[in-house]
Design an enzyme around this catalytic site. Sequence first.
Site, mmCIF file in Angstrom:
data_model
loop_
_atom_site.group_PDB
_atom_site.id
_atom_site.type_symbol
_atom_site.label_atom_id
_atom_site.label_comp_id
_atom_site.label_asym_id
_atom_site.label_seq_id
_atom_site.Cartn_x
_atom_site.Cartn_y
_atom_site.Cartn_z
ATOM 1 N N CYS A 73 -9.023 -12.432 8.908
ATOM 2 C CA CYS A 73 -8.964 -10.961 8.907
ATOM 3 C C CYS A 73 -8.245 -10.432 7.676
ATOM 4 O O CYS A 73 -8.524 -9.319 7.209
ATOM 5 C CB CYS A 73 -8.313 -10.440 10.190
ATOM 6 S SG CYS A 73 -6.588 -10.927 10.427
ATOM 7 N N CYS A 133 -12.252 -6.578 8.892
ATOM 8 C CA CYS A 133 -11.421 -7.532 9.626
ATOM 9 C C CYS A 133 -11.984 -7.807 11.013
ATOM 10 O O CYS A 133 -11.987 -8.948 11.486
ATOM 11 C CB CYS A 133 -9.980 -7.039 9.716
ATOM 12 S SG CYS A 133 -9.749 -5.429 10.519
ATOM 13 N N CYS A 191 -9.873 -8.365 3.860
ATOM 14 C CA CYS A 191 -9.336 -7.003 3.724
ATOM 15 C C CYS A 191 -9.337 -6.567 2.260
ATOM 16 O O CYS A 191 -8.750 -7.240 1.406
ATOM 17 C CB CYS A 191 -7.924 -6.943 4.274
ATOM 18 S SG CYS A 191 -7.145 -5.310 4.096
ATOM 19 N N CYS A 235 -7.342 -15.345 19.777
ATOM 20 C CA CYS A 235 -6.936 -15.449 18.369
ATOM 21 C C CYS A 235 -6.666 -16.906 17.984
ATOM 22 O O CYS A 235 -5.939 -17.621 18.677
ATOM 23 C CB CYS A 235 -5.692 -14.595 18.144
ATOM 24 S SG CYS A 235 -5.024 -14.693 16.477
ATOM 25 N N ASP A 254 11.263 -11.988 13.336
ATOM 26 C CA ASP A 254 10.259 -12.517 14.244
ATOM 27 C C ASP A 254 10.889 -13.414 15.309
ATOM 28 O O ASP A 254 10.356 -14.461 15.655
ATOM 29 C CB ASP A 254 9.211 -13.309 13.434
ATOM 30 C CG ASP A 254 7.975 -13.662 14.251
ATOM 31 O OD1 ASP A 254 7.716 -12.966 15.249
ATOM 32 O OD2 ASP A 254 7.282 -14.624 13.888
ATOM 33 N N CYS A 265 -7.346 2.793 5.904
ATOM 34 C CA CYS A 265 -8.415 1.866 6.285
ATOM 35 C C CYS A 265 -9.776 2.576 6.337
ATOM 36 O O CYS A 265 -10.808 1.925 6.170
ATOM 37 C CB CYS A 265 -8.126 1.241 7.653
ATOM 38 S SG CYS A 265 -6.848 -0.027 7.592
ATOM 39 N N CYS A 278 -13.503 -11.806 12.216
ATOM 40 C CA CYS A 278 -12.760 -12.669 13.147
ATOM 41 C C CYS A 278 -13.693 -13.686 13.794
ATOM 42 O O CYS A 278 -14.657 -13.312 14.478
ATOM 43 C CB CYS A 278 -12.077 -11.832 14.217
ATOM 44 S SG CYS A 278 -11.140 -12.848 15.396
#
Length: 359
Positions: A252, A202, A256, A222, A141, A196, A206
């Site tokens: 989110c 999700c 799930c 976000c 990342d 999915c 949000c």
Amino acid sequence: MHASNPMDYQALATQIKEWASELGFARAAITGVDLAHAEAGLADWLARGFHGEMDYMARHGLKRARPAELVPNTVAVISVFMPYRAGGLDPHAVLADTERAYISRYALGRDYHKVLRNRLQQLADRLAAQIGPFGHRVFVDSAPVLEVELAKQAGLGWRGKHSLLLNRDFGSFYFLGELFTDLPLPPDPPLPKEHCGNCTACIEACPTQAIVAPYQVDARRCISYLTIELKGPVPLEFRRAIGNRVYGCDDCQLVCPWNRFAATSAETDFAIRHGLDDVTLLALFAWSEDDFNTKMAGSPIYRIGYAKWLSNLALGLGNATPSPAIGAALAARADDPSPLVREHVAWALQEGGYVAKGL
């Protein structure tokens, strides 16, 4: 580079996966470097401004989809993931209690960048000890890398509608990392299908409607972006929706269905520090800058800095059930040196009715 030293790359790939497991990675898989299929989607996402103030996303442009441009001679990528969920107080209970501070589950322990980078480097060192020097670079990342796309292509999972990678055995509560290499390792196949289906949990969960369409997240909406990446004040339209989420957001992921199967991490570095899974907004807001620097050393939270931290907490306090203690704490920081903190504190005082009530 390696033609003069014939090698069984299939056997080497198997060995790499075994070493990765020994180093604490739940999964490791290999993929090639052709991500041409992802370029149009990346370009469209950038063109729509969904990256917000994350200028580095646009600066690197399509290099994200071209690993061999990022690291010349790269022909294969070893993709890995490591679970991070460490237990602690039920996240739903924290979110439901307006006096508590919600911190994204990934940030409750040590900084994952250092942990994964160190393990991936150990993997590279083992490989070099086995075959001799080879071209490689470790990423966690930290560079223009389409890590979810690489992991998906390697068969580690599929992209959920929230844009995160999902795995049938581990859900999505894990960190991804990559080892770019010039070794012609055989690629693993992607999964034959995603899982999915018609689920849109999700998207519906949000708080700020940041998932603007399946697989598309507008970072500017976000909460993770707003509480971590955004440098200036949080737009008024999102302040109420943020609630008590003071660093990141997991909504989110929490809804799930696949995260019912998410494993608890065995990695001690991700163990909860300083009771951050169960702490009040007021307790954190009382920290001095020295407290913040000392307690958040080695945490991913450290990089946002003390002023951003206080400003996030101020929003949380403005969203909390009003009390004299909260009013007094906010008033005490009304003249904070940081313009960002002052603005968020002023909003919280107004929002909680403290100005009118004189609390």
